[in-house]
Design an enzyme around this catalytic site. Structure first.
Site, PDB file in Angstrom:
ATOM      1  CD  GLU A   1      -3.226   0.697   2.207  1.00  0.00           C
ATOM      2  OE1 GLU A   1      -3.901  -0.073   2.121  1.00  0.00           O
ATOM      3  OE2 GLU A   1      -3.187   1.449   3.150  1.00  0.00           O
TER       4      GLU A   1
ATOM      5  NE  ARG B   1      -6.059  35.812 -13.314  1.00  0.00           N
ATOM      6  CZ  ARG B   1      -7.064  36.424 -13.235  1.00  0.00           C
ATOM      7  NH1 ARG B   1      -7.786  36.483 -14.336  1.00  0.00           N
ATOM      8  NH2 ARG B   1      -7.345  37.295 -12.061  1.00  0.00           N
TER       9      ARG B   1
ATOM     10  CD  GLN C   1      13.285  35.320 -10.024  1.00  0.00           C
ATOM     11  OE1 GLN C   1      13.226  36.262  -9.146  1.00  0.00           O
ATOM     12  NE2 GLN C   1      14.251  34.953 -10.810  1.00  0.00           N
TER      13      GLN C   1
END
Ligand SMILES: Cc1cc2nc3c(=O)[nH]c(=O)nc-3n(C[C@H](O)[C@H](O)[C@H](O)COP(=O)(O)OP(=O)(O)OC[C@H]3O[C@@H](n4cnc5c(N)ncnc54)[C@H](O)[C@@H]3O)c2cc1C
Length: 380
Positions: A243, A269, A280
């Site tokens: 798992e 955007r 940056q």
């Protein structure tokens, strides 16, 4: 060292990704708050997801751990319903694999074909109210009575519980023996004395149903014991190795999708006269997300590679689990920050990844427990 996938591994990855994207993705749909849907489960089962690493003789695909992880990763990347991938993986790694590895031949022949093709659903139940991180302090008791064991106790957070057909249940036959007192059983849903609680309301992984499980004089045939009496602790640990590596591959896939989505948003955007990705501070945050993803992914592949060679990999598996789950949580916060207001809006596919990632640092052993395991392997 070879970083090249084989043709058949590439082909499987491509097919899994294509199937997941075709059925469980699309900007017009919000997948986060779906309830469990058996038709979705069946689509994944048809592919073979529910039996990836089950031997072919029992109806699985017979894949090794590394290839299994890669396919789960493809589902995680393509499928926007993170809960569906989580439920499938919990079924396979914590319920089916213990039967593959510790069931006797008759039990395997009876149960695995149905479980491997997803016709039957598996769950595992170890956690209790007073035994979470300290799982081996469990109090659910098993006592032998001729050809049956009688189980009494209560389990919590049983993933798939409300829909499961078979439960891998851990009980103690002697609390004084702690880890060595634990025995594992496969209990059928319709066994008299097995009762399920109400489905648990959760913040995320909504399509992965969970509930408590009550055992009240529950008589389980001895033929449904996994391994030997007292071997339950080792069986649970083996299932956690599956798992903590292969289940978390689904989150690696989710991180890749999240990063691609966020990079695309940062490229399109515009604020301050340029794409936000040209600021940056935004670009650096995206690089941090990529660094987390790639580092976690390499830890995962190495852990699986070691396991496939039969080499000890306790620390490597825990490091992979820790890196992936912490990356999922942090990068999901970063994705929201970079999407601004719409990152917070519930009808846009960003915020649910945080809700789906928060539990990743809890289940399969919390981050604190993973650090403990690694520290122990380091000789501390
Ligand atoms: C989505 C989800 C699915 C789950 N599915 C299953 C399932 O299918 N089957 C199942 O049996 N269980 C399942 N669980 C339960 C899960 O395994 C436990 O929640 C987990 O092991 C933590 O146990 P707990 O919740 O009791 O927390 P606790 O153990 O009480 O921990 C609380 C806090 O204390 C910290 N802590 C505890 N002990 C130590 C320590 N020794 N050192 C440092 N810090 C410590 C923990 O890290 C945590 O931060 C699931 C849980 C979730 C959230």
């Amino acid at each position: 060292m070879d970083f090249q996938w084989s043709e058949s591994q590439d082909e499987l990855y491509r097919r899994a990704l294509e199937l997941a994207q075709r059925h469980f993705a699309g900007a017009s749909r919000v997948w986060a708050d779906h309830a469990f849907d058996r038709t979705h489960w069946d689509i994944c089962a048809e592919f073979g997801l529910m039996g990836l690493c089950v031997p072919e003789a029992y109806g699985g695909l017979g894949l090794d751990a590394l290839t299994t992880a890669r396919v789960v990763e493809a589902f995680g990347r393509g499928c926007e319903d993170v809960g569906l991938v989580f439920s499938a993986a919990a079924h396979l790694f914590a319920a089916v694999m213990p039967i593959v590895e510790y069931g006797d031949e008759a039990l395997k022949a009876a149960l695995l074909p149905g479980l491997a093709r997803g016709a039957a659903i598996g769950a595992n139940a170890i956690t209790e109210g007073e035994a979470g991180s300290d799982a081996f302090a469990l109090r659910t008791e098993a006592r032998r009575d001729g050809e049956v064991y009688v189980l009494d106790g209560a389990k919590s957070y049983v993933t798939n519980g409300p829909v499961a057909d078979e439960f891998v249940v851990y009980a103690t036959m002697n609390r004084k023996h702690g880890y060595l007192g634990i025995t594992a059983f496969v209990v059928a849903r319709d066994t008299p004395g097995l009762r399920l609680g109400e489905p648990l309301a959760k913040m995320g992984l909504k399509s992965s149903p969970a509930c408590s499980l009550y055992l009240e004089g529950c008589r389980v045939p001895a033929s449904r014991r996994l391994g030997r009496e007292g071997q339950g602790g080792a069986i649970f640990q083996a299932s956690m190795q599956w798992e903590r590596s292969c289940l978390f591959a689904g989150y690696v896939g989710m991180l890749e999708r999240q990063l691609a989505q966020t990079v695309e948003y940062a490229r399109t955007r515009r604020q301050g006269g340029k794409p936000i990705g040209k600021h940056q501070a935004v670009a650096h945050r995206l690089v941090e997300m990529k660094l987390r993803l790639e580092a976690a992914r390499l830890l995962l592949y190495r852990a699986c590679w070691l396991r496939d060679r039969g080499q000890p990999a306790v620390a490597e598996v825990s490091l992979a689990k820790l890196a992936i789950s912490e990356a999922a949580r942090q990068s999901s916060l970063d994705a929201i920050q970079l999407h601004g207001g719409i990152g917070f809006a519930a009808d846009y596919n960003v915020e649910h990844m945080l809700r789906d990632s928060v539990p990743a640092t809890l289940f399969s052993g919390t981050s604190e427990i993973q650090r403990d395991l690694v520290a122990r392997e380091m000789g501390l």
